[in-house]
Design a protein around this motif. Structure first.
Motif, PDB file in Angstrom:
ATOM      1  N   TRP A  64      81.425  54.469  42.945  1.00 50.67           N
ATOM      2  CA  TRP A  64      81.784  53.018  43.164  1.00 50.67           C
ATOM      3  C   TRP A  64      80.769  52.368  42.421  1.00 50.67           C
ATOM      4  O   TRP A  64      79.563  52.548  42.522  1.00 50.67           O
ATOM      5  CB  TRP A  64      81.259  52.721  44.743  1.00 50.67           C
ATOM      6  CG  TRP A  64      82.371  53.421  45.655  1.00 50.67           C
ATOM      7  CD1 TRP A  64      82.920  54.585  46.134  1.00 50.67           C
ATOM      8  CD2 TRP A  64      83.518  52.517  45.988  1.00 50.67           C
ATOM      9  NE1 TRP A  64      84.033  54.333  46.808  1.00 50.67           N
ATOM     10  CE2 TRP A  64      84.413  53.126  46.810  1.00 50.67           C
ATOM     11  CE3 TRP A  64      83.950  51.086  45.789  1.00 50.67           C
ATOM     12  CZ2 TRP A  64      85.652  52.429  47.263  1.00 50.67           C
ATOM     13  CZ3 TRP A  64      84.893  50.425  46.370  1.00 50.67           C
ATOM     14  CH2 TRP A  64      85.853  51.200  47.024  1.00 50.67           C
ATOM     15  N   ASP A  65      81.234  51.555  41.577  1.00 56.52           N
ATOM     16  CA  ASP A  65      80.617  50.640  40.719  1.00 56.52           C
ATOM     17  C   ASP A  65      80.076  49.363  41.374  1.00 56.52           C
ATOM     18  O   ASP A  65      81.001  48.483  41.537  1.00 56.52           O
ATOM     19  CB  ASP A  65      81.432  50.335  39.138  1.00 56.52           C
ATOM     20  CG  ASP A  65      80.608  49.498  38.260  1.00 56.52           C
ATOM     21  OD1 ASP A  65      79.472  48.978  38.581  1.00 56.52           O
ATOM     22  OD2 ASP A  65      81.393  49.520  37.121  1.00 56.52           O
TER      23      ASP A  65
ATOM     24  N   MET B 242      90.163  48.542  41.970  1.00 55.74           N
ATOM     25  CA  MET B 242      89.437  47.390  41.470  1.00 55.74           C
ATOM     26  C   MET B 242      89.545  46.331  42.442  1.00 55.74           C
ATOM     27  O   MET B 242      90.433  45.901  42.986  1.00 55.74           O
ATOM     28  CB  MET B 242      89.918  46.738  40.301  1.00 55.74           C
ATOM     29  CG  MET B 242      89.675  47.549  38.901  1.00 55.74           C
ATOM     30  SD  MET B 242      90.773  47.392  37.633  1.00 55.74           S
ATOM     31  CE  MET B 242      91.920  48.488  37.925  1.00 55.74           C
ATOM     32  N   GLY B 243      88.245  45.652  43.008  1.00 54.30           N
ATOM     33  CA  GLY B 243      88.170  44.554  43.945  1.00 54.30           C
ATOM     34  C   GLY B 243      89.021  43.327  43.170  1.00 54.30           C
ATOM     35  O   GLY B 243      89.125  43.347  41.771  1.00 54.30           O
ATOM     36  N   SER B 244      89.433  42.473  44.096  1.00 52.54           N
ATOM     37  CA  SER B 244      90.244  41.329  43.272  1.00 52.54           C
ATOM     38  C   SER B 244      89.316  40.473  42.328  1.00 52.54           C
ATOM     39  O   SER B 244      89.939  40.101  41.416  1.00 52.54           O
ATOM     40  CB  SER B 244      90.544  40.121  44.475  1.00 52.54           C
ATOM     41  OG  SER B 244      89.261  39.705  45.064  1.00 52.54           O
ATOM     42  N   GLU B 245      88.061  40.632  42.343  1.00 50.66           N
ATOM     43  CA  GLU B 245      87.210  39.946  41.311  1.00 50.66           C
ATOM     44  C   GLU B 245      86.320  40.947  40.311  1.00 50.66           C
ATOM     45  O   GLU B 245      85.889  40.247  39.419  1.00 50.66           O
ATOM     46  CB  GLU B 245      86.085  39.018  42.091  1.00 50.66           C
ATOM     47  CG  GLU B 245      86.706  38.216  43.186  1.00 50.66           C
ATOM     48  CD  GLU B 245      85.627  37.405  43.897  1.00 50.66           C
ATOM     49  OE1 GLU B 245      84.322  37.279  43.486  1.00 50.66           O
ATOM     50  OE2 GLU B 245      85.445  36.958  44.892  1.00 50.66           O
ATOM     51  N   ALA B 246      86.764  42.150  40.143  1.00 54.35           N
ATOM     52  CA  ALA B 246      86.292  43.149  39.135  1.00 54.35           C
ATOM     53  C   ALA B 246      87.051  42.441  38.044  1.00 54.35           C
ATOM     54  O   ALA B 246      88.325  42.310  37.890  1.00 54.35           O
ATOM     55  CB  ALA B 246      86.922  44.517  39.862  1.00 54.35           C
TER      56      ALA B 246
ATOM     57  N   GLY C 219      93.467  42.983  39.067  1.00 61.68           N
ATOM     58  CA  GLY C 219      93.837  42.128  40.081  1.00 61.68           C
ATOM     59  C   GLY C 219      93.502  40.843  40.103  1.00 61.68           C
ATOM     60  O   GLY C 219      93.064  40.419  38.812  1.00 61.68           O
ATOM     61  N   GLY C 220      93.444  40.136  40.912  1.00 62.79           N
ATOM     62  CA  GLY C 220      93.155  38.670  40.748  1.00 62.79           C
ATOM     63  C   GLY C 220      93.284  37.802  41.849  1.00 62.79           C
ATOM     64  O   GLY C 220      94.540  38.226  42.727  1.00 62.79           O
TER      65      GLY C 220
ATOM     66  N   ARG D  17      86.504  56.300  39.153  1.00 61.50           N
ATOM     67  CA  ARG D  17      85.757  54.977  39.417  1.00 61.50           C
ATOM     68  C   ARG D  17      86.358  54.163  40.405  1.00 61.50           C
ATOM     69  O   ARG D  17      87.613  53.975  40.376  1.00 61.50           O
ATOM     70  CB  ARG D  17      85.405  54.377  38.245  1.00 61.50           C
ATOM     71  CG  ARG D  17      84.429  55.015  37.219  1.00 61.50           C
ATOM     72  CD  ARG D  17      84.132  54.110  35.997  1.00 61.50           C
ATOM     73  NE  ARG D  17      85.400  53.991  35.057  1.00 61.50           N
ATOM     74  CZ  ARG D  17      85.672  52.757  34.752  1.00 61.50           C
ATOM     75  NH1 ARG D  17      85.406  51.701  35.358  1.00 61.50           N
ATOM     76  NH2 ARG D  17      86.979  52.706  34.133  1.00 61.50           N
ATOM     77  N   TYR D  18      85.531  53.363  41.197  1.00 69.66           N
ATOM     78  CA  TYR D  18      86.046  52.476  42.033  1.00 69.66           C
ATOM     79  C   TYR D  18      85.124  51.386  41.744  1.00 69.66           C
ATOM     80  O   TYR D  18      83.896  51.162  42.120  1.00 69.66           O
ATOM     81  CB  TYR D  18      85.874  53.087  43.556  1.00 69.66           C
ATOM     82  CG  TYR D  18      86.979  53.913  43.730  1.00 69.66           C
ATOM     83  CD1 TYR D  18      87.809  53.853  44.819  1.00 69.66           C
ATOM     84  CD2 TYR D  18      86.697  55.272  43.602  1.00 69.66           C
ATOM     85  CE1 TYR D  18      88.657  54.934  45.074  1.00 69.66           C
ATOM     86  CE2 TYR D  18      87.596  56.324  43.458  1.00 69.66           C
ATOM     87  CZ  TYR D  18      88.735  55.975  44.284  1.00 69.66           C
ATOM     88  OH  TYR D  18      89.456  57.204  44.706  1.00 69.66           O
ATOM     89  N   VAL D  19      85.627  50.211  41.409  1.00 69.67           N
ATOM     90  CA  VAL D  19      84.895  48.975  40.743  1.00 69.67           C
ATOM     91  C   VAL D  19      85.177  47.881  41.846  1.00 69.67           C
ATOM     92  O   VAL D  19      86.073  47.263  42.073  1.00 69.67           O
ATOM     93  CB  VAL D  19      85.594  48.644  39.468  1.00 69.67           C
ATOM     94  CG1 VAL D  19      84.721  47.304  38.919  1.00 69.67           C
ATOM     95  CG2 VAL D  19      85.868  49.480  38.590  1.00 69.67           C
TER      96      VAL D  19
END
Length: 401
Positions: free
Chosen positions: A23-24, A45-49, A175-176, A192-194
């Motif tokens: 997890w990054d 990826m999270g929405s803000e990654a 994403g976004g 990886r998980y960002v």
């Protein structure tokens, strides 16, 4: 983390563990770049990654991915041989109703505020283009004239003859606007998980991810470890996993951790830490204490452990049941307990070792026969000779693996 990586890759190669999810939550661009270089492709990826490299497209090979996302899938196309210009396709923007193609400077890719100044090349109504229930099949290809063509779930979204990608291009995704992105075709054992950047307490994102995927992970055994675990008894790791699996009454089980206040107390009670190292008190409520805040005491404890031949620190019993807080430097839980682990933003350590065990009436435990070493807590870092200790633990890893 380079030391930890050697131990984990050995455990994967030996078949002890199946997957490693990194997890990054890095706080600097240098650390993020290192994690991106060292570890496998991004799965989530999270929405803000920021944008992550996913692959490439050429006239001979299409770019393909399976993207789980509700709306606002962003695809960046970076043409080979061009340093500045790139193209961004937004699929299912505006609450999954429209898609656009933009020309944008590469330096502005992760700056959403710059989109107002970007050049819109193409726009189209695409109602319901992304499915929220199944991974969306995305195919980007280049036709014989060099024009890119995009298909989503078997439907041609757009074809742009005004662009020439005859030399091929790199492809990035993200994403976004509130939409997380999961790339379901990424199944490497190390991935990886960002997380979203700049969150003060970001760790809830990991628990939230797994808790929402209970069905997938319900039979798994989870091992959660800090990035500064610098020694791991690889010979006892499988035994620790089997103990965890066989004792579901404990909510979480901790390894026997070097440089952990609660463990140090029990290590001294078990005769593993001599009196000339000083007194290791029972931390009040399981938190803080003299070891937690002292670089000098941490250094003495690390040096003592490094000089020991057997690397074993016995406790009074093989299993110590515990009902107070403890540091979660290396813990394990059962996948079925994700049912209770949709944690809010906040103190995950307190939630996992106090709140949830109290609510569920299930104690935690420390397993004596599996030892790991944890480099430092925040208050210890000023005054700790980190380079010397890392070099010593690196030499230990080379001798053990």
């Amino acid at each position: 983390m380079e030391i930890l990586t050697k131990y984990i890759r050995k455990a994967i190669n030996d078949g002890i563990i199946d997957e490693w999810h990194i997890w990054d939550f890095t706080r600097s661009s240098e650390d993020s770049d290192w994690v991106t270089r060292e570890f496998g492709p991004a799965r989530y990826m999270g929405s803000e990654a920021p944008y992550q490299v996913k692959g490439a497209v050429t006239s001979r090979s299409s770019f393909r991915t399976n993207a789980k996302i509700d709306h606002d899938l962003h695809i960046a196309i970076l043409p080979n041989g061009e340093d500045e210009t790139c193209y961004e396709i937004v699929v299912g923007g505006w609450v999954n109703t429209h898609s656009v193609l933009r020309s944008i400077n590469r330096s502005d890719l992760n700056n959403f505020a710059s989109r107002a100044e970007a050049t819109t090349i193409w726009s189209k109504s695409t109602p319901g283009v992304l499915s929220p229930s199944l991974p969306n099949q995305v195919v980007l290809s280049i036709d014989s004239a060099g024009a890119p063509v995009l298909q989503v779930n078997g439907v041609t979204i757009g074809k742009w003859p005004e662009l020439n990608l005859g030399s091929g291009a790199s492809v990035m995704v993200r994403g976004g606007w509130g939409a997380d992105l999961e790339l379901c075709d990424v199944n490497a054992p190390v991935r990886r998980y960002v997380g979203n950047p700049n969150e003060k307490l970001p760790y809830w994102q990991a628990y939230d991810y797994y808790a929402k995927r209970l069905e997938r992970f319900s039979s798994a055994v989870f091992l959660k470890c800090d990035d500064d675990i610098v020694y791991l008894d690889i010979e006892k790791l499988n035994e620790f996993i089997e103990f965890r699996r066989a004792n579901p009454n404990y909510f979480v089980v901790s390894a026997n951790v070097v440089n952990n206040g609660v463990c140090a107390y029990w290590q001294q009670q078990g005769g593993a830490l001599p009196d000339d190292l000083g007194h290791f008190e029972r931390p009040p409520g399981g938190f803080g204490g003299s070891l937690w805040q002292s670089a000098e005491r941490a250094t003495q404890l690390h040096d003592y452990f490094l000089e020991k031949d057997d690397k074993y620190l016995p406790l009074p019993n093989k299993v110590i049941e515990w009902t107070e807080r403890q540091s979660i430097n290396f813990i394990s839980w059962l996948g079925k307990d994700l049912l209770h682990m949709a944690l809010p933003k906040g103190d995950d350590e307190y939630a996992l070792t106090v709140d949830l065990p109290t609510f569920l009436d299930r104690p935690t435990a420390i397993y004596a026969d599996f030892t790991v070493s944890h480099l430092s807590f925040g208050p210890q870092e000023h005054g700790l000779d980190v380079d010397r200790l890392i070099n010593a633990y690196d030499a230990l890893s080379s001798s053990r693996l």
